[in-house]
Every structure is written in C-alpha cells, then in structure tokens.
Design a protein around this motif. Structure first.
Motif, PDB file in Angstrom:
ATOM      1  N   ALA A   1       2.423   1.728  -3.452  1.00 19.11           N
ATOM      2  CA  ALA A   1       1.422   2.238  -4.388  1.00 19.11           C
ATOM      3  C   ALA A   1       1.185   3.721  -4.165  1.00 19.11           C
ATOM      4  CB  ALA A   1       0.118   1.458  -4.238  1.00 19.11           C
ATOM      5  N   MET A   2       1.174   4.136  -2.894  1.00 20.81           N
ATOM      6  CA  MET A   2       0.983   5.546  -2.572  1.00 20.81           C
ATOM      7  C   MET A   2       2.132   6.389  -3.132  1.00 20.81           C
ATOM      8  SD  MET A   2       0.639   7.383   1.162  1.00 20.81           S
ATOM      9  CE  MET A   2      -0.687   6.345   1.687  1.00 20.81           C
TER      10      MET A   2
ATOM     11  N   MET B   1       3.886   5.785  -5.755  1.00 14.00           N
ATOM     12  CA  MET B   1       3.816   5.812  -7.215  1.00 14.00           C
ATOM     13  C   MET B   1       2.650   6.635  -7.748  1.00 14.00           C
ATOM     14  SD  MET B   1       6.449   4.042  -7.971  1.00 14.00           S
ATOM     15  CE  MET B   1       6.275   3.662  -9.689  1.00 14.00           C
ATOM     16  N   ASP B   2       1.685   6.955  -6.899  1.00 15.08           N
ATOM     17  CA  ASP B   2       0.478   7.677  -7.315  1.00 15.08           C
ATOM     18  C   ASP B   2       0.725   9.186  -7.227  1.00 15.08           C
ATOM     19  OD1 ASP B   2      -2.027   8.697  -7.783  1.00 15.08           O
ATOM     20  OD2 ASP B   2      -3.051   7.389  -6.345  1.00 15.08           O
ATOM     21  N   ASP B   3       0.729   9.855  -8.389  1.00 15.06           N
ATOM     22  CA  ASP B   3       0.980  11.298  -8.436  1.00 15.06           C
ATOM     23  C   ASP B   3      -0.107  12.117  -7.744  1.00 15.06           C
ATOM     24  OD1 ASP B   3       3.257  10.807  -9.875  1.00 15.06           O
ATOM     25  OD2 ASP B   3       2.370  11.292 -11.828  1.00 15.06           O
ATOM     26  N   SER B   4      -1.294  11.551  -7.576  1.00 11.36           N
ATOM     27  CA  SER B   4      -2.390  12.325  -7.008  1.00 11.36           C
ATOM     28  C   SER B   4      -2.392  12.350  -5.477  1.00 11.36           C
ATOM     29  CB  SER B   4      -3.731  11.772  -7.506  1.00 11.36           C
ATOM     30  OG  SER B   4      -3.926  10.465  -7.000  1.00 11.36           O
ATOM     31  N   VAL B   5      -1.533  11.540  -4.832  1.00  7.12           N
ATOM     32  CA  VAL B   5      -1.507  11.496  -3.373  1.00  7.12           C
ATOM     33  C   VAL B   5      -0.670  12.663  -2.847  1.00  7.12           C
ATOM     34  CG1 VAL B   5      -0.808  10.154  -1.359  1.00  7.12           C
ATOM     35  CG2 VAL B   5      -1.780   8.995  -3.339  1.00  7.12           C
TER      36      VAL B   5
ATOM     37  N   ASP C   1       0.824  -1.213   0.000  1.00  4.10           N
ATOM     38  CA  ASP C   1       0.000   0.000   0.000  1.00  4.10           C
ATOM     39  C   ASP C   1       0.856   1.259   0.000  1.00  4.10           C
ATOM     40  OD1 ASP C   1      -2.236  -1.612   0.045  1.00  4.10           O
ATOM     41  OD2 ASP C   1      -2.678  -1.276   2.181  1.00  4.10           O
TER      42      ASP C   1
ATOM     43  N   ASP D   1      -0.048  13.372   3.038  1.00  8.18           N
ATOM     44  CA  ASP D   1      -0.618  12.043   3.310  1.00  8.18           C
ATOM     45  C   ASP D   1       0.481  10.983   3.367  1.00  8.18           C
ATOM     46  OD1 ASP D   1      -3.044  13.292   3.296  1.00  8.18           O
ATOM     47  OD2 ASP D   1      -3.740  12.406   1.406  1.00  8.18           O
TER      48      ASP D   1
END
Length: 121
Positions: free
Chosen positions: A36-37, A39-43, A33, A47
């Motif tokens: 994945a966070m 790698m996610d540009d929107s996070v 998790d 956070d």
C-alpha cells in the motif's frame, strides 16, 4: 561425498546472501502495508526506504517495547549441521544463526497455528 561437503554445496547453491532480506520474504499484514505504501503517491521515498530496512526483522526489541523475557537454549548437533546453519543464515540474509533458527521456529509455530485453525473450522 561427505555429509559436510554435501550440506556446504546445498547452502551455497543460491549464491551470496543479500545484506537485507528481500521484499519477497515479507508476509501477511507487513507485506500488505508495504505494498500500500508503494502505491501511495503521497508517501515520501525516504519513508519507503526506512520501512524496507526494518520490515521482516524480529530482532531485539526497542527499549520502550514490552516483550516476553527471553531464555538461552543450548543443545548439541553434528558439526556438519552447524556449518549448514551458518551458510543458510548467510544465504537467507540473517545477521546470525540465532536469527535464522528463531525464524524457523516462528515459521513452524505459524504453520501449526494455521493448521490447527483450519482443523477447528
């Protein structure tokens, strides 16, 4: 060399412990998790930092969490072991000896569970 000096030398071989556990200490779903966070540009970065501070910790539950009642265990061990446990807890970034010992028991239980699962497969 006395046993205490030997154990003290072992505990100090990695230098001072970080104030938070390293990311490498995370495992399983928690690590997936978190990766994945990252790698996610929107996070938002805030956070991610909040997740880093709380990940890998199994301490006291929040008031709304339902957990099994805890009990206090007491046992005797050689003084040199106590010193080693204290150093190892600091070295590995745990807040105290209890957290360190709890993590060892949890790791043993998880290893035993995995071994048993493989035997039954």
């Amino acid at each position: 060399m006395t046993a205490k000096k030997y154990l003290d030398a072992l505990a100090d071989e990695n230098g001072p412990a970080p104030s938070n556990p390293p990311i490498a200490a995370f495992s399983g779903k928690e690590a997936a998790d978190f990766a994945a966070m990252l790698m996610d540009d929107s996070v938002p970065a805030a956070d991610m930092f909040a997740a880093m501070k709380t990940a890998g910790r199994r301490g006291r539950p929040a008031a709304q969490e339902k957990r099994e009642k805890s009990v206090q265990e007491r046992f005797r061990l050689p003084e040199s072991w106590s010193s080693y446990i204290d150093h190892a807890a600091k070295r590995d970034g745990f807040a105290n000896k209890s957290d360190y010992l709890r993590s060892l028991v949890m790791a043993d239980a998880e290893a035993h569970h995995e071994e048993r699962r493989l035997q039954l497969a």
